[in-house]
Design a protein around this motif. Structure first.
Motif, PDB file in Angstrom:
ATOM      1  N   VAL A 423       6.342  51.186  -7.559  1.00  0.00           N
ATOM      2  CA  VAL A 423       5.638  50.294  -8.487  1.00  0.00           C
ATOM      3  C   VAL A 423       4.308  49.893  -7.864  1.00  0.00           C
ATOM      4  O   VAL A 423       4.254  49.491  -6.692  1.00  0.00           O
ATOM      5  N   ASP A 424       3.250  50.024  -8.602  1.00  0.00           N
ATOM      6  CA  ASP A 424       1.911  49.720  -8.108  1.00  0.00           C
ATOM      7  C   ASP A 424       1.595  48.253  -8.357  1.00  0.00           C
ATOM      8  O   ASP A 424       1.116  47.876  -9.432  1.00  0.00           O
ATOM      9  N   ILE A 425       1.884  47.393  -7.362  1.00  0.00           N
ATOM     10  CA  ILE A 425       1.635  45.961  -7.556  1.00  0.00           C
ATOM     11  C   ILE A 425       0.151  45.639  -7.592  1.00  0.00           C
ATOM     12  O   ILE A 425      -0.239  44.534  -7.999  1.00  0.00           O
ATOM     13  N   ALA A 426      -0.703  46.582  -7.169  1.00  0.00           N
ATOM     14  CA  ALA A 426      -2.149  46.342  -7.259  1.00  0.00           C
ATOM     15  C   ALA A 426      -2.572  46.119  -8.702  1.00  0.00           C
ATOM     16  O   ALA A 426      -3.520  45.380  -8.976  1.00  0.00           O
ATOM     17  N   LYS A 427      -1.858  46.762  -9.650  1.00  0.00           N
ATOM     18  CA  LYS A 427      -2.187  46.582 -11.062  1.00  0.00           C
ATOM     19  C   LYS A 427      -1.871  45.171 -11.556  1.00  0.00           C
ATOM     20  O   LYS A 427      -2.322  44.768 -12.626  1.00  0.00           O
ATOM     21  N   MET A 428      -1.061  44.437 -10.767  1.00  0.00           N
ATOM     22  CA  MET A 428      -0.695  43.072 -11.155  1.00  0.00           C
ATOM     23  C   MET A 428      -1.640  42.030 -10.575  1.00  0.00           C
ATOM     24  O   MET A 428      -1.409  40.827 -10.726  1.00  0.00           O
ATOM     25  N   LEU A 429      -2.702  42.482  -9.893  1.00  0.00           N
ATOM     26  CA  LEU A 429      -3.606  41.532  -9.249  1.00  0.00           C
ATOM     27  C   LEU A 429      -4.219  40.515 -10.209  1.00  0.00           C
ATOM     28  O   LEU A 429      -4.334  39.336  -9.856  1.00  0.00           O
ATOM     29  N   PRO A 430      -4.646  40.915 -11.429  1.00  0.00           N
ATOM     30  CA  PRO A 430      -5.183  39.892 -12.332  1.00  0.00           C
ATOM     31  C   PRO A 430      -4.194  38.757 -12.583  1.00  0.00           C
ATOM     32  O   PRO A 430      -4.558  37.579 -12.519  1.00  0.00           O
ATOM     33  N   LEU A 431      -2.916  39.098 -12.869  1.00  0.00           N
ATOM     34  CA  LEU A 431      -1.901  38.073 -13.078  1.00  0.00           C
ATOM     35  C   LEU A 431      -1.660  37.286 -11.793  1.00  0.00           C
ATOM     36  O   LEU A 431      -1.463  36.064 -11.815  1.00  0.00           O
ATOM     37  N   THR A 432      -1.707  37.989 -10.662  1.00  0.00           N
ATOM     38  CA  THR A 432      -1.516  37.322  -9.371  1.00  0.00           C
ATOM     39  C   THR A 432      -2.577  36.253  -9.159  1.00  0.00           C
ATOM     40  O   THR A 432      -2.278  35.138  -8.722  1.00  0.00           O
ATOM     41  N   TYR A 433      -3.830  36.595  -9.487  1.00  0.00           N
ATOM     42  CA  TYR A 433      -4.910  35.621  -9.319  1.00  0.00           C
ATOM     43  C   TYR A 433      -4.742  34.431 -10.270  1.00  0.00           C
ATOM     44  O   TYR A 433      -5.022  33.288  -9.902  1.00  0.00           O
ATOM     45  N   VAL A 434      -4.276  34.704 -11.482  1.00  0.00           N
ATOM     46  CA  VAL A 434      -4.047  33.619 -12.437  1.00  0.00           C
ATOM     47  C   VAL A 434      -2.979  32.667 -11.904  1.00  0.00           C
ATOM     48  O   VAL A 434      -3.121  31.438 -11.943  1.00  0.00           O
ATOM     49  N   VAL A 435      -1.873  33.249 -11.389  1.00  0.00           N
ATOM     50  CA  VAL A 435      -0.798  32.427 -10.833  1.00  0.00           C
ATOM     51  C   VAL A 435      -1.301  31.628  -9.635  1.00  0.00           C
ATOM     52  O   VAL A 435      -1.013  30.430  -9.493  1.00  0.00           O
ATOM     53  N   ALA A 436      -2.081  32.295  -8.765  1.00  0.00           N
ATOM     54  CA  ALA A 436      -2.600  31.616  -7.573  1.00  0.00           C
ATOM     55  C   ALA A 436      -3.500  30.449  -7.955  1.00  0.00           C
ATOM     56  O   ALA A 436      -3.406  29.355  -7.368  1.00  0.00           O
ATOM     57  N   VAL A 437      -4.376  30.667  -8.940  1.00  0.00           N
ATOM     58  CA  VAL A 437      -5.254  29.581  -9.398  1.00  0.00           C
ATOM     59  C   VAL A 437      -4.430  28.450  -9.994  1.00  0.00           C
ATOM     60  O   VAL A 437      -4.682  27.266  -9.748  1.00  0.00           O
ATOM     61  N   GLY A 438      -3.407  28.812 -10.787  1.00  0.00           N
ATOM     62  CA  GLY A 438      -2.531  27.795 -11.363  1.00  0.00           C
ATOM     63  C   GLY A 438      -1.834  26.976 -10.298  1.00  0.00           C
ATOM     64  O   GLY A 438      -1.719  25.739 -10.417  1.00  0.00           O
ATOM     65  N   MET A 439      -1.379  27.632  -9.231  1.00  0.00           N
ATOM     66  CA  MET A 439      -0.731  26.922  -8.130  1.00  0.00           C
ATOM     67  C   MET A 439      -1.710  25.984  -7.434  1.00  0.00           C
ATOM     68  O   MET A 439      -1.354  24.856  -7.067  1.00  0.00           O
ATOM     69  N   LEU A 440      -2.959  26.446  -7.247  1.00  0.00           N
ATOM     70  CA  LEU A 440      -3.972  25.596  -6.623  1.00  0.00           C
ATOM     71  C   LEU A 440      -4.273  24.371  -7.474  1.00  0.00           C
ATOM     72  O   LEU A 440      -4.412  23.258  -6.954  1.00  0.00           O
ATOM     73  N   VAL A 441      -4.377  24.579  -8.777  1.00  0.00           N
ATOM     74  CA  VAL A 441      -4.655  23.456  -9.686  1.00  0.00           C
ATOM     75  C   VAL A 441      -3.505  22.452  -9.658  1.00  0.00           C
ATOM     76  O   VAL A 441      -3.724  21.232  -9.552  1.00  0.00           O
ATOM     77  N   MET A 442      -2.268  22.945  -9.757  1.00  0.00           N
ATOM     78  CA  MET A 442      -1.114  22.033  -9.726  1.00  0.00           C
ATOM     79  C   MET A 442      -1.034  21.301  -8.397  1.00  0.00           C
ATOM     80  O   MET A 442      -0.735  20.102  -8.348  1.00  0.00           O
ATOM     81  N   GLY A 443      -1.322  22.033  -7.303  1.00  0.00           N
ATOM     82  CA  GLY A 443      -1.316  21.384  -5.999  1.00  0.00           C
ATOM     83  C   GLY A 443      -2.368  20.295  -5.901  1.00  0.00           C
ATOM     84  O   GLY A 443      -2.115  19.210  -5.358  1.00  0.00           O
ATOM     85  N   ALA A 444      -3.567  20.554  -6.456  1.00  0.00           N
ATOM     86  CA  ALA A 444      -4.640  19.559  -6.430  1.00  0.00           C
ATOM     87  C   ALA A 444      -4.261  18.321  -7.244  1.00  0.00           C
ATOM     88  O   ALA A 444      -4.529  17.181  -6.824  1.00  0.00           O
ATOM     89  N   VAL A 445      -3.638  18.526  -8.396  1.00  0.00           N
ATOM     90  CA  VAL A 445      -3.197  17.396  -9.239  1.00  0.00           C
ATOM     91  C   VAL A 445      -2.180  16.548  -8.491  1.00  0.00           C
ATOM     92  O   VAL A 445      -2.259  15.302  -8.477  1.00  0.00           O
ATOM     93  N   LEU A 446      -1.212  17.196  -7.853  1.00  0.00           N
ATOM     94  CA  LEU A 446      -0.170  16.452  -7.129  1.00  0.00           C
ATOM     95  C   LEU A 446      -0.754  15.692  -5.941  1.00  0.00           C
ATOM     96  O   LEU A 446      -0.378  14.542  -5.685  1.00  0.00           O
ATOM     97  N   ILE A 447      -1.677  16.332  -5.207  1.00  0.00           N
ATOM     98  CA  ILE A 447      -2.295  15.656  -4.064  1.00  0.00           C
ATOM     99  C   ILE A 447      -3.078  14.437  -4.529  1.00  0.00           C
ATOM    100  O   ILE A 447      -2.987  13.350  -3.935  1.00  0.00           O
ATOM    101  N   TYR A 448      -3.852  14.603  -5.614  1.00  0.00           N
ATOM    102  CA  TYR A 448      -4.627  13.473  -6.143  1.00  0.00           C
ATOM    103  C   TYR A 448      -3.691  12.341  -6.563  1.00  0.00           C
ATOM    104  O   TYR A 448      -3.931  11.167  -6.240  1.00  0.00           O
TER     105      TYR A 448
END
Length: 459
Positions: A423-448
């Protein structure tokens, strides 16, 4: 002094988080090396490298932002089917497609990964491992957190003991206050009782604080059988029942008649049952008007895994509804809405709670230690559950990808079709970046939220 103790509690939790992250990555590192994968880096944190050393093929070190960690493994991305072997350095092939940008992103990721290859790496690539070995490597991190959680919770459960309601009476109510009126009564005036209130059955039967109930309705009551005793009392509304208790080493007998009244519904764990709106459910049951003395009771080893299971179940319930819960935390942070004390918190919140525990003068040293160890155990249980979310870049996403590959190859073999390859997980990079950004946003909200409206376990 309390400020120093607060700082000490925070530092203890910072070190515990660092060790938890470090051991999580060790959980990946050891099986990866065992299976022959080359691991160029083992790092705690992200960003600029602060300190590192090299041993064998691997560089070990710490980075500037201590919010995670990683190991870099060679061959995470298989080559594109039109590219030949991994390590090809030709320019990415562009094609006319609505997903051309995503294809370019995948090709660039493969190209960057290929630049790390060295002579002799052909048989040390992650994607070439059997599926089960890849799953073991990706499970290694979460399993390490689970093991840490089991050890920490085991130390608290078996060594320090768990807070348990005992059969010793801590308080006895002189009257039965109707449900909903408790907060409006002044306990300093006639113990909060009015002439119209029914007398408290426990008080009328002669029970006083410090008494230990030994039997109810002919059935013996053990030291930790408070929940069972409460259920028995609730089922004997209006009935005259024999009861024995011990006071200063002498056993006494009496008769008690539970008063039929409306009370909250309690489950088998002694917890309140609420409706869909979060309001306590009520039912007419027997009530005698007394409270239990809560003490730390050491539990058998057999109680450790059920306790861990309860924590895993509780964290999983939060994770399944995480976006909505984080949104609720954000709403509370930017408004007057009260914050749910059972909602998610960030590492900042965990550190703050550790500081509060350490600074509390009313808590003994043993209880502080037990609370901090329990907090570390709970943190690792949360890391275990969170990392199993089946989305990249989390470990669960890689596990699902390997399982999908196994299923796809199985059906290809059944239907005698060509091997579809990894399975070529490189093709999932766009979704990976979306998830990573979502995690960063949720983490920032919780820290604030943990800064401006923190959760306090002491109110």
């Amino acid at each position: 002094m309390s400020t120093l103790l607060f700082i000490l509690g925070v530092l203890v939790m910072v070190v515990a988080i660092a060790f938890s992250i470090g051991l999580h990555e060790v959980g990946h590192l050891v099986p990866a090396k065992r299976f022959g994968v080359r691991v160029p880096q083992y790092m705690i944190g992200f960003g600029k490298t602060l300190w590192s050393f090299k041993r064998g093929d691997t560089e070990y070190g710490f980075k500037a932002i201590p919010l995670g960690g990683y190991i870099a493994m060679i061959g995470m991305y298989p080559p594109a089917k039109n590219k030949g072997v991994v390590g090809a350095t030709d320019a990415p092939i562009l094609r006319k497609s609505s997903t051309g940008m995503f294809q370019q992103m995948a090709d660039e990721a493969r190209h960057a990964a290929a630049e790390q290859l060295q002579p002799g790496d052909e048989n040390r690539l992650f994607y070439k491992l059997p599926v089960y070995k890849r799953i073991i490597i990706m499970l290694g991190g979460p399993v390490m957190n689970l093991l840490i959680g089991v050890v920490m919770i085991g130390i608290v459960t078996v060594g320090f003991g768990m807070p348990s309601q005992t059969s010793t009476v801590e308080e006895v109510y002189q009257c039965v206050v109707p449900l909903g009126e408790e907060s409006s009564r002044d306990s300093s005036v006639n113990n909060g009782c009015l002439p119209s209130d029914a007398p408290g059955p426990a008080y009328a039967a002669g029970l006083r604080p410090g008494d230990t109930i030994t039997s109810f309705d002919g059935a013996p009551v053990g030291t930790t059988d408070w929940v069972e005793l409460t259920q028995a009392i609730r089922g004997h509304a209006g009935e005259s029942v024999p009861l024995t208790y011990e006071r200063e080493g002498v056993e006494h007998s009496t008769t008690i008649t539970p008063y039929k009244t409306e009370r909250p519904v309690i489950n088998d764990q002694g917890q309140l049952v609420t409706d869909a709106a979060g309001n306590p459910q009520t039912v007419e049951v027997g009530f005698i008007g007394m409270g239990s003395d809560v003490r730390n009771i050491q539990q058998p080893v057999s109680a450790v895994l059920p306790a861990v299971g309860q924590q895993v179940s509780g964290v999983a319930a939060v994770v399944l509804d995480l976006p909505a819960r984080v949104a609720a935390v954000g709403k509370a942070a930017f408004s007057d809405t009260p914050r749910d004390p059972n909602g998610p918190i960030s590492v900042v919140g965990v550190g703050r709670i550790a500081g509060e525990i350490s600074a509390m003068e009313q808590i003994g040293v043993a209880d502080k230690a037990a609370s901090l160890i329990s907090l570390i155990g709970g943190l690792n249980i949360a890391l275990f559950v969170f990392n199993l979310i089946p989305l990249l870049p989390l470990d669960g996403g890689h596990i699902v990808g390997a399982l999908f590959e196994s299923v796809r190859r199985f059906f290809s073999k059944i239907f005698r079709r060509p091997d579809p390859g990894p399975v070529d997980i490189a093709k999932m990079l766009p979704l990976t970046y979306v998830v990573a950004v979502g995690m960063l946003v949720m983490g920032a909200v919780l820290i604030y939220a943990d800064i401006v409206k923190p959760v306090s376990i002491f109110g």
